[in-house]
Design a protein around this motif. Structure first.
Motif, mmCIF file in Angstrom:
data_model
loop_
_atom_site.group_PDB
_atom_site.id
_atom_site.type_symbol
_atom_site.label_atom_id
_atom_site.label_comp_id
_atom_site.label_asym_id
_atom_site.label_seq_id
_atom_site.Cartn_x
_atom_site.Cartn_y
_atom_site.Cartn_z
ATOM 1 N N THR A 234 0.810 -1.220 0.000
ATOM 2 C CA THR A 234 0.000 0.000 0.000
ATOM 3 C C THR A 234 0.842 1.268 0.000
ATOM 4 O OG1 THR A 234 -0.111 -0.018 2.417
ATOM 5 C CG2 THR A 234 -1.884 -1.150 1.226
ATOM 6 N N ASP A 235 2.152 1.113 -0.047
ATOM 7 C CA ASP A 235 3.074 2.252 -0.024
ATOM 8 C C ASP A 235 2.886 3.103 1.224
ATOM 9 O OD1 ASP A 235 5.142 3.887 -0.927
ATOM 10 O OD2 ASP A 235 3.798 5.171 -2.108
ATOM 11 N N GLY A 236 2.850 2.414 2.373
ATOM 12 C CA GLY A 236 2.821 3.153 3.632
ATOM 13 C C GLY A 236 1.847 2.652 4.667
ATOM 14 N N GLY A 237 0.900 1.840 4.278
ATOM 15 C CA GLY A 237 -0.032 1.294 5.260
ATOM 16 C C GLY A 237 -1.481 1.433 4.827
ATOM 17 N N ALA A 238 -2.328 0.637 5.429
ATOM 18 C CA ALA A 238 -3.758 0.655 5.108
ATOM 19 C C ALA A 238 -4.432 1.883 5.718
ATOM 20 C CB ALA A 238 -4.432 -0.620 5.625
ATOM 21 N N ASP A 239 -5.475 2.349 5.066
ATOM 22 C CA ASP A 239 -6.278 3.444 5.609
ATOM 23 C C ASP A 239 -7.276 2.928 6.644
ATOM 24 O OD1 ASP A 239 -5.382 5.691 3.759
ATOM 25 O OD2 ASP A 239 -6.038 4.160 2.318
ATOM 26 N N VAL A 240 -7.825 1.756 6.380
ATOM 27 C CA VAL A 240 -8.732 1.081 7.310
ATOM 28 C C VAL A 240 -8.307 -0.371 7.388
ATOM 29 C CG1 VAL A 240 -11.119 0.381 7.765
ATOM 30 C CG2 VAL A 240 -10.660 2.616 6.748
ATOM 31 N N SER A 241 -8.275 -0.919 8.587
ATOM 32 C CA SER A 241 -7.908 -2.316 8.753
ATOM 33 C C SER A 241 -8.872 -2.976 9.724
ATOM 34 C CB SER A 241 -6.469 -2.439 9.264
ATOM 35 O OG SER A 241 -6.068 -3.799 9.269
ATOM 36 N N ILE A 242 -9.244 -4.215 9.410
ATOM 37 C CA ILE A 242 -10.284 -4.929 10.147
ATOM 38 C C ILE A 242 -9.731 -6.211 10.739
ATOM 39 C CG2 ILE A 242 -12.495 -6.144 9.909
ATOM 40 C CD1 ILE A 242 -13.003 -4.284 7.440
ATOM 41 N N ASP A 243 -9.926 -6.385 12.034
ATOM 42 C CA ASP A 243 -9.706 -7.698 12.641
ATOM 43 C C ASP A 243 -11.043 -8.420 12.634
ATOM 44 O OD1 ASP A 243 -9.104 -9.963 14.037
ATOM 45 O OD2 ASP A 243 -8.940 -8.984 15.986
ATOM 46 N N ALA A 244 -11.165 -9.366 11.712
ATOM 47 C CA ALA A 244 -12.411 -10.105 11.556
ATOM 48 C C ALA A 244 -12.342 -11.472 12.211
ATOM 49 C CB ALA A 244 -12.743 -10.265 10.071
ATOM 50 N N LEU A 245 -11.292 -11.739 12.979
ATOM 51 C CA LEU A 245 -11.141 -13.050 13.619
ATOM 52 C C LEU A 245 -11.243 -12.963 15.135
ATOM 53 C CD1 LEU A 245 -10.650 -16.036 13.200
ATOM 54 C CD2 LEU A 245 -8.181 -15.590 13.185
ATOM 55 N N GLY A 246 -10.526 -12.012 15.743
ATOM 56 C CA GLY A 246 -10.661 -11.832 17.180
ATOM 57 C C GLY A 246 -9.602 -12.492 18.019
ATOM 58 N N ILE A 247 -8.463 -12.838 17.413
ATOM 59 C CA ILE A 247 -7.356 -13.357 18.216
ATOM 60 C C ILE A 247 -6.310 -12.255 18.354
ATOM 61 C CG2 ILE A 247 -7.809 -15.724 17.505
ATOM 62 C CD1 ILE A 247 -5.358 -15.570 15.683
ATOM 63 N N ALA A 248 -5.431 -12.401 19.343
ATOM 64 C CA ALA A 248 -4.474 -11.337 19.635
ATOM 65 C C ALA A 248 -3.598 -11.010 18.431
ATOM 66 C CB ALA A 248 -3.614 -11.744 20.833
ATOM 67 N N GLU A 249 -3.174 -12.039 17.697
ATOM 68 C CA GLU A 249 -2.259 -11.822 16.577
ATOM 69 C C GLU A 249 -2.907 -10.995 15.470
ATOM 70 O OE1 GLU A 249 0.503 -14.396 13.428
ATOM 71 O OE2 GLU A 249 -0.875 -15.408 14.789
ATOM 72 N N THR A 250 -4.157 -11.306 15.109
ATOM 73 C CA THR A 250 -4.797 -10.566 14.021
ATOM 74 C C THR A 250 -5.144 -9.151 14.449
ATOM 75 O OG1 THR A 250 -6.922 -11.588 14.639
ATOM 76 C CG2 THR A 250 -5.711 -12.575 12.802
ATOM 77 N N CYS A 251 -5.494 -8.966 15.704
ATOM 78 C CA CYS A 251 -5.779 -7.621 16.193
ATOM 79 C C CYS A 251 -4.521 -6.765 16.155
ATOM 80 C CB CYS A 251 -6.345 -7.693 17.608
ATOM 81 S SG CYS A 251 -6.818 -6.086 18.290
ATOM 82 N N ARG A 252 -3.439 -7.304 16.630
ATOM 83 C CA ARG A 252 -2.173 -6.564 16.627
ATOM 84 C C ARG A 252 -1.704 -6.270 15.201
ATOM 85 N NH1 ARG A 252 2.069 -5.393 20.382
ATOM 86 N NH2 ARG A 252 3.639 -4.273 19.185
ATOM 87 N N ASN A 253 -1.790 -7.266 14.320
ATOM 88 C CA ASN A 253 -1.399 -7.050 12.931
ATOM 89 C C ASN A 253 -2.240 -5.960 12.280
ATOM 90 O OD1 ASN A 253 0.607 -8.988 12.953
ATOM 91 N ND2 ASN A 253 -0.671 -10.583 12.048
ATOM 92 N N SER A 254 -3.526 -5.949 12.600
ATOM 93 C CA SER A 254 -4.426 -4.959 12.024
ATOM 94 C C SER A 254 -4.025 -3.546 12.435
ATOM 95 C CB SER A 254 -5.873 -5.242 12.441
ATOM 96 O OG SER A 254 -6.752 -4.272 11.936
#
Length: 352
Positions: A234-254
């Motif tokens: 994305t050349d710098g990062g997402a504008d909106v990011s969604i954690d659609a799973l609910g585990i710590a790893e996906t939330c942090r990555n989001s």
């Protein structure tokens, strides 16, 4: 009538005979044609949620994504009648509290969670009672099937509410979706329809292939350095990011993959591993002025907006339905969610 009943948390769900419900004076009884099978049903079955006092009691009828036809009407109902085909939201407002009066019935101060508490017995059943029907129910447009409406359920409407109402999304924005289950794939399709460029993240190839089919512009393997891959794409990062799973790893990555001024949308509920608590890089969030937002269902008063969007052809929830099953198979399909391998949305059809 027959219904899927939670007898003991974590033990096999039972399909058994239960009394037919009667309508409240301001409610109706709906003959259920279809009801989505959701990971929230799995959370309820497992007994998750005690950390927020949200565990369904034993004896609860599950099911919270129904569509069907009204067969009984309470004496105080004004806008609905027998024979109306309706969509039923899971977050039922009373229509009178300040939240409801200001268009936020999904967080009603006296709200009822359909399928999760005794006052809201669920819709994995031949019939379901719906209180405050004038406020909560929306009639279906001609041509929209019960199965497609059930797919709207809590996952699709949560994704729509989050992207259309909670986030400040504009066409051309990059949206990252972490976890491509039912709510994640819903977000992929909806974000694309709203003009965003979508990156789908998952560890399952089949889920990523489905995301591309639904409009994802790019995919990222969830087992790699997810945040780095998204920032590079994305050349710098997402504008909106969604954690659609609910585990710590996906939330942090989001949160980590966001550009400055980005917005994180939390849609997935946590499991027993997190118990509602996820450590986050607070200082980094402050430094980048990152927003952390929640999305829970959708206000009943905005359901027409979603149905109009579907009727326009911009989005098609039926594209997410990958399996339909009879009522007797609901317990095994919920139990199968232990493996996190289902792709798309599964729907119980009671009136095929």
């Amino acid at each position: 009538m027959r219904a899927v009943v939670l007898e003991t948390h974590g033990e096999p769900l039972a399909v058994r005979d239960v009394p037919v419900p009667d309508p409240d004076p301001d409610g109706v009884v709906v003959d259920v044609e279809a009801c989505g099978i959701c990971r929230s049903d799995w959370h309820a079955w497992k007994g998750h949620g005690d950390w927020v006092d949200d565990v369904p009691p034993e004896g609860q009828i599950l099911g919270h994504e129904p569509a069907g036809t009204i067969v009984e009407v309470g004496e105080r109902v004004e806008t609905l009648r027998e024979g109306d085909r309706v969509a039923v939201p899971f977050s039922l407002g009373d229509g009178t509290c300040p939240r409801c009066r200001n268009g936020h019935g999904n967080v009603c101060e006296n709200g009822i969670g359909l399928g999760f508490e005794p006052a809201g017995q669920g819709a994995f059943a031949d019939r379901v009672a719906v209180p405050h029907a004038d406020y909560n129910l929306t009639t279906l447009p001609d041509g929209l099937s019960a199965t497609a409406t059930a797919a709207l359920g809590c996952r699709y409407m949560t994704a729509y509410h989050g992207l259309a109402h909670r986030a400040d999304l504009t066409p051309g924005d990059w949206v990252a979706v972490h976890g491509c289950g039912g709510v994640g794939l819903s977000a992929v399709q909806i974000a694309g329809a709203l003009g965003a460029r979508v990156i789908a993240v998952d560890i399952r190839e089949a889920a990523l292939e489905k995301a591309v089919e639904l409009g994802a512009h790019a995919t990222v393997d969830g087992e790699g350095d997810v945040s780095k891959a998204i920032r590079e794409r994305t050349d710098g990062g997402a504008d909106v990011s969604i954690d659609a799973l609910g585990i710590a790893e996906t939330c942090r990555n989001s949160v980590d993959c966001l550009a400055s001024l980005g917005q994180h949308l939390q849609m997935g509920l946590t499991t027993g591993a997190e118990r509602g608590e996820v450590p986050l890089p607070t200082d980094s969030m402050v430094g980048r002025e990152v927003d952390f937002l929640g999305s829970r269902g959708m206000p009943p008063t905005r359901y027409d907006e979603l149905l109009d969007f579907v009727a326009s052809g911009a989005i098609d929830p039926a594209e997410l339905v990958t399996r339909t099953v009879p009522l007797d198979e609901v317990p095994s399909r919920i139990a199968a969610m232990d493996e996190f391998d289902a792709v798309g949305i599964e729907v119980c059809e009671l009136r095929p």
